[in-house]
Scaffold this motif. Sequence first.
Motif, short mmCIF file in Angstrom:
data_model
loop_
_atom_site.label_atom_id
_atom_site.label_comp_id
_atom_site.label_asym_id
_atom_site.label_seq_id
_atom_site.Cartn_x
_atom_site.Cartn_y
_atom_site.Cartn_z
N SER A 126 0.82 -1.21 0.00
CA SER A 126 0.00 0.00 0.00
C SER A 126 0.85 1.26 0.00
N ILE A 127 1.92 1.28 0.81
CA ILE A 127 2.74 2.49 0.84
C ILE A 127 3.57 2.61 -0.45
N ALA A 128 3.92 1.47 -1.05
CA ALA A 128 4.66 1.50 -2.32
C ALA A 128 3.77 2.08 -3.41
N ARG A 129 2.53 1.62 -3.47
CA ARG A 129 1.60 2.12 -4.50
C ARG A 129 1.28 3.58 -4.27
N GLU A 130 1.13 3.99 -3.00
CA GLU A 130 0.84 5.38 -2.70
C GLU A 130 1.98 6.29 -3.18
N ALA A 131 3.21 5.80 -3.03
CA ALA A 131 4.39 6.58 -3.44
C ALA A 131 4.69 6.44 -4.92
N ASN A 132 3.90 5.61 -5.61
CA ASN A 132 4.12 5.35 -7.05
C ASN A 132 5.50 4.75 -7.30
N VAL A 133 5.88 3.83 -6.44
CA VAL A 133 7.17 3.15 -6.54
C VAL A 133 6.93 1.68 -6.86
N GLU A 134 7.75 1.12 -7.75
CA GLU A 134 7.61 -0.27 -8.14
C GLU A 134 7.93 -1.19 -6.95
N ARG A 248 8.87 -2.74 13.50
CA ARG A 248 7.92 -3.50 14.30
C ARG A 248 6.51 -2.96 14.10
N GLU A 249 6.45 -1.70 13.67
CA GLU A 249 5.15 -1.05 13.50
C GLU A 249 5.19 -0.13 12.28
N LEU A 250 4.30 -0.34 11.33
CA LEU A 250 4.21 0.52 10.15
C LEU A 250 2.78 1.04 10.05
N GLN A 251 2.53 2.15 10.72
CA GLN A 251 1.20 2.75 10.74
C GLN A 251 1.02 3.61 9.50
N LEU A 252 -0.03 3.31 8.72
CA LEU A 252 -0.28 4.05 7.48
C LEU A 252 -0.90 5.41 7.76
N THR A 253 -0.55 6.38 6.91
CA THR A 253 -1.18 7.69 6.98
C THR A 253 -1.27 8.26 5.57
N ASP A 254 -2.38 8.91 5.25
CA ASP A 254 -2.59 9.54 3.95
C ASP A 254 -2.26 8.56 2.81
N CYS A 255 -2.91 7.41 2.87
CA CYS A 255 -2.55 6.30 1.98
C CYS A 255 -3.77 5.65 1.33
N GLU A 256 -4.85 6.39 1.20
CA GLU A 256 -6.10 5.80 0.70
C GLU A 256 -5.96 5.24 -0.71
N SER A 257 -5.34 6.01 -1.61
CA SER A 257 -5.21 5.53 -2.99
C SER A 257 -4.30 4.32 -3.07
N GLY A 258 -3.27 4.28 -2.21
CA GLY A 258 -2.38 3.13 -2.19
C GLY A 258 -3.08 1.87 -1.72
N VAL A 259 -3.92 2.00 -0.71
CA VAL A 259 -4.70 0.86 -0.22
C VAL A 259 -5.67 0.39 -1.28
N ASN A 260 -6.36 1.34 -1.91
CA ASN A 260 -7.33 0.96 -2.94
C ASN A 260 -6.68 0.27 -4.13
N GLU A 261 -5.47 0.69 -4.48
CA GLU A 261 -4.77 0.05 -5.60
C GLU A 261 -4.30 -1.35 -5.21
N THR A 262 -3.83 -1.50 -3.97
CA THR A 262 -3.37 -2.81 -3.50
C THR A 262 -4.53 -3.81 -3.44
N GLN A 312 -5.51 4.32 8.06
CA GLN A 312 -4.93 5.48 7.39
C GLN A 312 -5.82 6.72 7.54
N ALA A 313 -7.15 6.52 7.53
CA ALA A 313 -8.07 7.65 7.71
C ALA A 313 -7.93 8.24 9.10
N ARG A 314 -7.84 7.36 10.11
CA ARG A 314 -7.70 7.83 11.50
C ARG A 314 -6.38 8.57 11.70
N ASN A 315 -5.27 7.99 11.20
CA ASN A 315 -3.97 8.62 11.37
C ASN A 315 -3.85 9.92 10.59
N THR A 316 -4.43 9.95 9.39
CA THR A 316 -4.38 11.16 8.57
C THR A 316 -5.13 12.29 9.26
N ALA A 317 -6.29 11.99 9.83
CA ALA A 317 -7.08 13.00 10.53
C ALA A 317 -6.34 13.50 11.77
#
Length: 347
Positions: A126-134, A248-262, A312-317
């Motif tokens: 999800s974070i890779a897709r959000e960043a547009n990275v292969e 140990r912890e990778l909390q997503l933030t501002d990553c909605e499009s990345g999650v949707n693409e994944t 990601q919605a909670r952390n972004t807010a």
Amino acid sequence: MNSTITLSQLGWQPVFQQQLTLEDYEQASIARILAHHRNGYALLTENGQTTLEMHHSLPAMTVGDWVLIDSDNRFIRLLERVSLFSRKAAGAKVAEQFIAANVDTLFIVCSLNQDFNLSRIERYLSIAREANVEPVVVLTKADLCQDSEEKRLQVQDLDSMLMVEVLNALEPASYTVLETWCRAGRTIAFMGSSGVGKSTLVNTLMGGSVQQTGSIREDDSKGRHTTTSRSLHFMPSGAVLIDTPGMRELQLTDCESGVNETFADIEALSKQCRFSDCQHQSEPGCAIQHALETGEADLRRVQNYFKLLREQARNTATLSEQRDKDKQLGKMYRTVQSHSRQQKKGY
């Protein structure tokens, strides 16, 4: 490291060159951030390594960023990034933490022993897709697993177009499959949990011991956390490598499009629901619930999709709220300082 290095060896690309003016070339030096320390940044220019002291006026930066500095090594500006990985800072702290910038390919490292976790791989995807990275999923420790092919297929089922490679530490030749992405001038990054064999992988690709490695704890088949900071290295192939600590912890933030693409398959199902505001629970005509009942959709995957969207919605807010507070606080400080200066002039 050589005292001199070319910009292309540093990973320079035309997209960065397009951001420069003739004046920039004449008056500034181009530098890439090698490492981020408590008191500042380690930079590398064509003329060698230098440092940039931490200052409140500097923008938030991270390993892999490109900056312009003057002849006295003072910061001029940060170049626009082509990609950025970030997360919500671990723990209760309300802050965004930058991980790496200007990466071309992300190697998502996961071991095939007890650490194997499809939901965690989806998180990194999800974070890779959000960043547009292969993204490339690298499954390690095949020598410690009896069903490596079955697990590889499970990862491949996440996305038929996803690149998935399996490595065996007892067969160094198996590492050559990664050479395709490690071409000269390319920037690659490695991410994964602690103890998945990431440091061993980095050392093998670097042709030497760059990162300390830890042995496996026999009680739970988990490795020891060995990499403690993000750092940039230069591979024999000419690629630039950014290594990151095991997370140990990778909390997503501002990553909605990345999650949707994944989770593009589930996202597509959600658009087939009878009601546009369907909550995908017990509403009539819910395409996702129907897919679960018929076996078309996997329950684990559906649950993780909604979990990551909520997270990601909670952390972004939360981060947005904190940024607004910081802006208001900064405005108040400037007002107080201005008032204080005016009072002094009145005396």
